[in-house]
Design a protein around this motif. Structure first.
Motif, short mmCIF file in Angstrom:
data_model
loop_
_atom_site.label_atom_id
_atom_site.label_comp_id
_atom_site.label_asym_id
_atom_site.label_seq_id
_atom_site.Cartn_x
_atom_site.Cartn_y
_atom_site.Cartn_z
N UNK A 56 26.93 31.56 45.43
CA UNK A 56 27.10 32.61 46.43
C UNK A 56 27.58 33.91 45.78
N UNK A 57 28.53 33.81 44.87
CA UNK A 57 29.10 35.05 44.32
C UNK A 57 28.15 35.74 43.36
N UNK A 102 31.82 22.32 45.99
CA UNK A 102 32.38 23.55 46.56
C UNK A 102 32.37 24.66 45.50
N UNK A 103 32.79 24.31 44.29
CA UNK A 103 32.83 25.30 43.21
C UNK A 103 31.45 25.85 42.88
N UNK A 109 34.74 31.33 38.79
CA UNK A 109 34.88 31.10 40.23
C UNK A 109 34.93 29.62 40.56
N UNK A 110 34.13 28.85 39.80
CA UNK A 110 34.14 27.40 40.00
C UNK A 110 35.51 26.83 39.61
N UNK A 111 36.04 27.35 38.51
CA UNK A 111 37.36 26.87 38.05
C UNK A 111 38.42 27.16 39.10
N UNK A 112 38.34 28.34 39.71
CA UNK A 112 39.34 28.67 40.74
C UNK A 112 39.27 27.66 41.89
N UNK A 137 46.38 35.58 44.17
CA UNK A 137 45.45 34.45 44.06
C UNK A 137 45.15 34.15 42.60
N UNK A 138 44.93 35.20 41.83
CA UNK A 138 44.61 35.01 40.40
C UNK A 138 45.79 34.37 39.67
#
Ligand code: MFK
Ligand code: FAD
Length: 502
Positions: A140-141, A133-134, A291-294, A376-377
């Motif tokens: 994508x981003x 998913x990450x 983004x992957x970490x999130x 979110x952050x």
């Protein structure tokens, strides 16, 4: 030998058994399609998948270095149950849902609800799913084209034969937390614009993945690399084999001998000319993998809440079967108090995690306000660090509620505790995530904290119609007003705290 046998706790449909989950979804996502899917999946988890999870635990992966004729193959042999988990994950859309977005901004909540009921029965397959998913999110981003674009469509596929998983190779011997200065892997540019990676990755989980995202330092013409965070770039690499069956550019040094998470392979990898493509700008590796970490930290939090829910669910069931001092455990007020405390922790964790999933869904569907983005952050590291710790405490208490049986290996219960212990370590340890909180407070000049207090106030306003809560709410509201000043102070001091910690 006696004729009495203890009854075992029975796993029932984890969706139907979870009143809070169903209530939460009824309130926010009242879609018949979501309910019937979750109900059917819950049935499958209880009646079929949970067994596979046990099979993963009792048939852990093993590493075969050489084939019978002496050729180096580095084959990680996994159980058939582990492979079935992969197909199931594709069919159930456990990654895909986050990208198909069938319920708009609530799609992440729906996806994570499925993972929440799956996780404790998944044989840790949630680990590759988190990283997959990450990786999809990063690709994508960044909006990269070939070959990562093709990878994206496979990572988010519902077709088992197309579905691929990703690894996340960040940790090296010198630095798991301190990736920025600890990463020694170098990327040597090739004439066709691709790279070859040389280095050593010290922890790589679910190493049977089809691809990975990883960090390395690009060498210039003289062979020199830039140090620190600014020297790191992000790479996409496929795990493939040559005609002789040997891994291209990778040697699997060994599998880790772990306290828990034994269901899945975690390997040490020597990268010896691994073909790779740079997908971030040079020097933007850490920022690009963030983004992957999130995503993986949110998955981690879901797994933590799910572990708590599972042990509570089983403990409650056991309390209706086991008799001590002449009555069922459920009729002992002290035992019920213990279960109630576990339930409260679990509920708090669930609501906190789901709120972060809600915010992620809003951000991805373009409905997030500035306040949502700040929340979110801020909340992602907070929720990850908090639920990681909670899971160990609640699952440990949960084991005790089975008495001696909680300590017996083939009940499947001890594995829950072993697997919980990793949740506070990987994807950022508690203190490293605390520093991440300071980082985002400092970089946003305190705006993230301001957003947090604004959010808390609005939540309290929603509860103001409950008369018995009025005095408490007033007190909290007063405290929050005073905290406005704290926000300013915290924002100015955060950089100093960061420096002190360094
Ligand atoms: C079952 C479910 C769970 C499944 C788990 C999967 C298996 C486990 C896999 C792993 O464990 S993978 C390894 C995970 N490793 C970590 O989590 C590393 C922990 N260390 C950190 O998080 C450090 O804080 C970090 C490496 C990010 C510090 O790096 P730097 O380069 O020293 O930080 P710096 O210079 O402050 O930030 C660089 C950029 O990244 C900045 O952007 P800008 O350059 O644009 O200003 C930061 O804002 C950005 N950044 C850092 N952390 C961020 C972030 N951006 C957003 N969110 C974050 N959390
Ligand atoms: P260290 O960074 O050496 O930390 C040691 C201690 O120091 C910790 O308590 C930490 O909190 C503390 N510390 C470090 N820096 C600071 C600081 N600035 N201030 C205060 N305290 C600090 N990694 C991957 O990249 N991919 C994987 O797939 C993967 N899978 C894993 C699977 C398992 C089962 C495990 C256990 C780990 C896995 N990891 C993986 C590695 C994991 O992400 C790291 O172990 C973790 O990030 C910690 O890094 P470290 O081991 O280098 O510990």
């Amino acid at each position: 030998t006696g004729s009495f046998f203890q009854e075992r706790p029975v796993l029932k449909n984890p969706f139907l058994e979870d009143a809070l989950l169903r209530g939460y979804l009824r309130r926010h996502l009242p879609q018949e399609a979501a309910f019937s899917d979750l109900c059917a999946f819950g049935e499958r988890v209880a009646n079929e998948v949970d067994e596979w999870g046990r099979e993963c635990e009792v048939t852990p992966p093993r590493l075969v270095h050489f084939d019978p004729w002496g050729r180096r193959v580095d084959h990680i042999v996994t159980s058939s149950a582990w492979k079935r988990m992969k197909d199931l994950s594709a069919q159930e859309g456990l990654v895909a849902i986050g990208y198909e977005r069938p319920f708009g901004e609530w799609s992440r909540v729906y996806q994570m609800s499925k993972l929440y009921i799956f996780s404790p029965s998944s044989g840790l397959y949630t680990c590759p799913l988190a990283m997959t998913d990450g990786a999809a999110k990063v690709i994508q981003s960044i909006g990269v084209s070939w070959p990562a674009h093709e990878a994206y469509s496979r990572l988010t596929s519902r077709q088992p034969e197309r579905f691929r998983t990703s690894g996340q190779w960040m940790t090296e011997r010198q630095g798991g937390s301190d990736v920025a200065s600890g990463t020694e892997t170098v990327a040597v540019p090739q004439t066709d614009g691709s790279y070859k990676l040389h280095g050593f990755k010290w922890f790589t989980s679910a190493t049977d993945a089809d691809m990975t995202l990883t960090l390395a330092r690009v060498q210039d013409r003289t062979g020199a690399t830039a140090p620190g965070s600014r020297g790191l770039s992000l790479f996409y690499a496929e795990v493939s084999r040559d005609e002789g069956g040997r891994l291209r550019g990778i040697e699997v040094q060994r599998l880790k001998d772990k306290l828990g998470t034994r269901q899945m392979p975690t390997a040490e990898l020597l990268l010896d000319g691994l073909p790779a493509h740079r997908i971030s700008e040079e020097g933007r590796g850490v920022a690009s993998i963030a983004n992957m970490l999130t995503i993986t930290r949110i998955h981690n939090s879901i797994s933590a809440a799910a572990a708590m829910r599972r042990v509570v669910q089983l403990a409650r069931d056991y309390a209706t079967r086991r008799t001590a001092f002449g009555k069922l455990l459920k009729d002992h007020p002290l035992h019920i108090q213990t279960l109630a405390r576990m339930e409260v922790e679990t509920r708090g964790a669930f609501l906190l995690v789901m709120d972060v999933c809600r915010l992620l869904g809003r951000e991805e569907s373009g409905t997030a306000t500035q306040l949502d983005a700040h929340l979110l952050r801020l909340l992602t590291p907070v929720v990850k660090l908090y639920t990681g710790k909670q899971a160990v405490a609640v699952v440990s208490e949960g084991l005790e509620s089975f008495g001696g049986q909680g300590y017996i290996e083939d009940t499947g219960l001890p594995g829950l505790l072993r697997d919980a212990q990793v949740l506070s370590i990987w994807e950022g340890t508690t203190n490293v995530l605390s520093l991440d909180v300071l980082r985002c407070v400092a970089r946003s000049s305190g705006m993230v904290l301001h957003a947090f207090f604004t959010h808390v106030k609005s939540l309290l306003a929603g509860a103001s119609s409950v008369p018995s809560l009025t005095p408490a709410l007033k007190a909290v509201d007063g405290a929050l007003s005073e905290l406005e000043d704290f926000v300013q102070v915290a924002a100015t001091r955060a950089p100093g705290y960061l420096e002190l910690a360094a």
